[in-house]
Design an enzyme around this catalytic site. Sequence first.
Site, PDB file in Angstrom:
ATOM      1  CG  HIS A  32      -1.717   1.184   1.490  1.00 23.06           C
ATOM      2  ND1 HIS A  32      -3.096   1.190   1.441  1.00 23.06           N
ATOM      3  CD2 HIS A  32      -1.365   2.456   1.824  1.00 23.06           C
ATOM      4  CE1 HIS A  32      -3.545   2.401   1.730  1.00 23.06           C
ATOM      5  NE2 HIS A  32      -2.504   3.184   1.979  1.00 23.06           N
ATOM      6  CD  GLU A  33       1.574   3.676   3.775  1.00 21.33           C
ATOM      7  OE1 GLU A  33       1.792   4.685   3.085  1.00 21.33           O
ATOM      8  OE2 GLU A  33       0.635   3.610   4.589  1.00 21.33           O
TER       9      GLU A  33
ATOM     10  CG  HIS B  14      -0.023   6.100  -0.718  1.00 23.94           C
ATOM     11  ND1 HIS B  14      -1.253   6.491  -1.188  1.00 23.94           N
ATOM     12  CD2 HIS B  14      -0.215   5.680   0.565  1.00 23.94           C
ATOM     13  CE1 HIS B  14      -2.162   6.318  -0.231  1.00 23.94           C
ATOM     14  NE2 HIS B  14      -1.551   5.823   0.839  1.00 23.94           N
TER      15      HIS B  14
ATOM     16  CD  GLU C 170      -4.985   6.532   2.244  1.00 25.89           C
ATOM     17  OE1 GLU C 170      -4.549   5.346   2.294  1.00 25.89           O
ATOM     18  OE2 GLU C 170      -4.251   7.521   2.426  1.00 25.89           O
TER      19      GLU C 170
END
Length: 710
Positions: free
Chosen positions: A436-437, A441, A482
Amino acid sequence: MVDSQYYLPNDIGISALDCREAFRLLSPKEQMYAHYLSRASWYGGLIVLIQTSPESANIYVLLQKMFRAQAPPQLEAAATAAGLSAEEYQAFLVYAAGLYANMGNYKSFGDTKFIPNLPKFKALVWESLAFKQSPGDMEALWGCCCESLYSLEDKQKQLGLGEKGISAYFSGNCCLEDAEFAQKFLDSKNLSAYNTRLFKTEVDGKRCYEVRLASSEVCFGKHEFEDAVFFVKRGDYAFLMEKVCQNLEKAKDYAANDNQKRMLEEYIHSFACGSVEAHKEGSRYWIKDKGPIVESYIGFIESYRDPFGSRGEFEGFVAVVNKAMSARFAQLVNSAEVLLPELPWPPAFEKDRFLKPDFTSLDVLTFAGSGIPAGINIPNYDDIRQTEGFKNVSLGNVLAVAYATQKDKLTFLEESDKDLYIKWKGPSFEVQVGLHELLGHGSGKLFVQSQNGHFEFQISSWYKGSETWDSKFSTIASSYEECRAECVGLYLCLNKQVLSIFGHEGEDAEEVVYVNWLTMVRAGLLGLEFYTSESKSWRQAHMQARFVILRVLLEAGEGLVGLKECTGADGRPDAVITLDRSKIHTVGKSAIQRFLCRLQVHKSTADVEGGRALYEGYSAVTADGTHNFLHLRETVLLRKEARKMFVQANTYIKGSCLLVEYEGSAAGLIQSFVERFPDDAEKVEAQLNAIEEFLAPPKKTNPFLSVLIN
């Protein structure tokens, strides 16, 4: 009768963040560096009280005065004298702990108000030693916040803009049109909204806006814009910004290298004069500071709680690198250039060059703000992220305690899934956070027209001038991003190379995949807690994102996800969500692949209209269709569990730098805050009161000549 969702339960989970060993392993110089960064963070974190609601700072000061005069065990005698039962006194302690943990009287995760679960709050205040020592001051404080302390008028139940809720980023008379108009003005002056708030008045029939910039220095300027007047006033939170600067200046003496020193110099400049450009420059040095032993970041960062999505909440964290876990994340970074092409959008929509970031696992020493996340990908400045890079951090000691689950409290799963979920939730979440990070992103290109007006792409829309992702997509930007990052995590966790990096092979790897996807669809159902049916609005970006993903996977059909309502063993309404693990790699992967590509194309091309239609369509909570989500929401609210709170340590200098830890309880959390400002607690509290007076909505007459707090 008050709905129980507005109370914090007496048995709410409260855990101490363990950082003793991490702090012990630091050198004396590193400990001093961490200490002063922590002091800067804690002073700055008080700003969140002022950003959250008009009454939060006064409630904080009231509680601090009570607990500084009597620690929780001593205050209990006063509670008994005031007629409180043991349960009511515990409710008081839990409320106080919640106020401290959230830095305000609205939940940091969900943005709903919480109120004291006791009717005798006033009696306790009057019986306290603090009241007996200063009755006039305490009565005045009580008078400032007693009404709003308990108020659950519709507008005050949640944070929001205009009639939808409370926001301290805007005066109460501002609406969405004012926020959009102010953004146009800020764009015209090349000013960022990150460190601002907006207050509106009308003078002689003309709209007047006051843009307040956070800085220790005080000055203001006047600007005519279209049919309105804008006053740009520097000096918001001036006292607290000065305390932040003073401690960052002290931290400089213990910096490990020139990048850290120059980073701190730019931060100090930014917080002194309100320059976001200086903070960007500091962030550039922060990115260059690879692999520090003590990691930190500070400033106006996340825009989740601005109803318009452009203004940052203050936060500051200080943490120590966990070398063993960081080695896994380093492997993931090194594999990123192989994994990025696996993402489902055309190559032209990916960054021209992947800028390898630091990705470390950290044990948190200090996290000042409204809440503590599990992972972070920063800085949030698009222009830096696109061309210069970013950093990822996973907060290991937060993960260790935040997601521990008791089987009897595990809702909406089949019994056969519960043991698997408990066993693999931690490992699967570690994989999801990493993906995710870093690759969520950290992926994807924005098509931006250059400053000379030149662009080298054949598309119908793009980002122009000072437009950013946040300013362009505004109210949906945070949740949309997100959702994109969560989808990347789901999609790439199917990759065996990724699972191997985290030490998962064979059947274990498949269990991690299954529980990661099961966690996501369950989270989508739990997300309904954070939807307000009256205003048809979402209050939490991540949970909206997870509900959207649930909708996408339900829509995929073929029995991939099952969701049925039922009656629980306790006779109350219940629901069960299931996932067919045999279809994750086929039906599930295809559904996420298609949706993720659509999300990225709309984002890359600044297609607000298309992106908003897509995202708001899946975000809709209705009673129509196969599933009655409005009815399911009532079931979720009936069975919801309160989010855990964390107790953090303090550091002091007594010859050497000392760490003081507290027990994981409401009393421990309270005591940690009482002891957090040992030298100037009364001055800090006085300034918070003074700032609150300054922050009252401007009056019609002479609105811009307020006396500023020095």
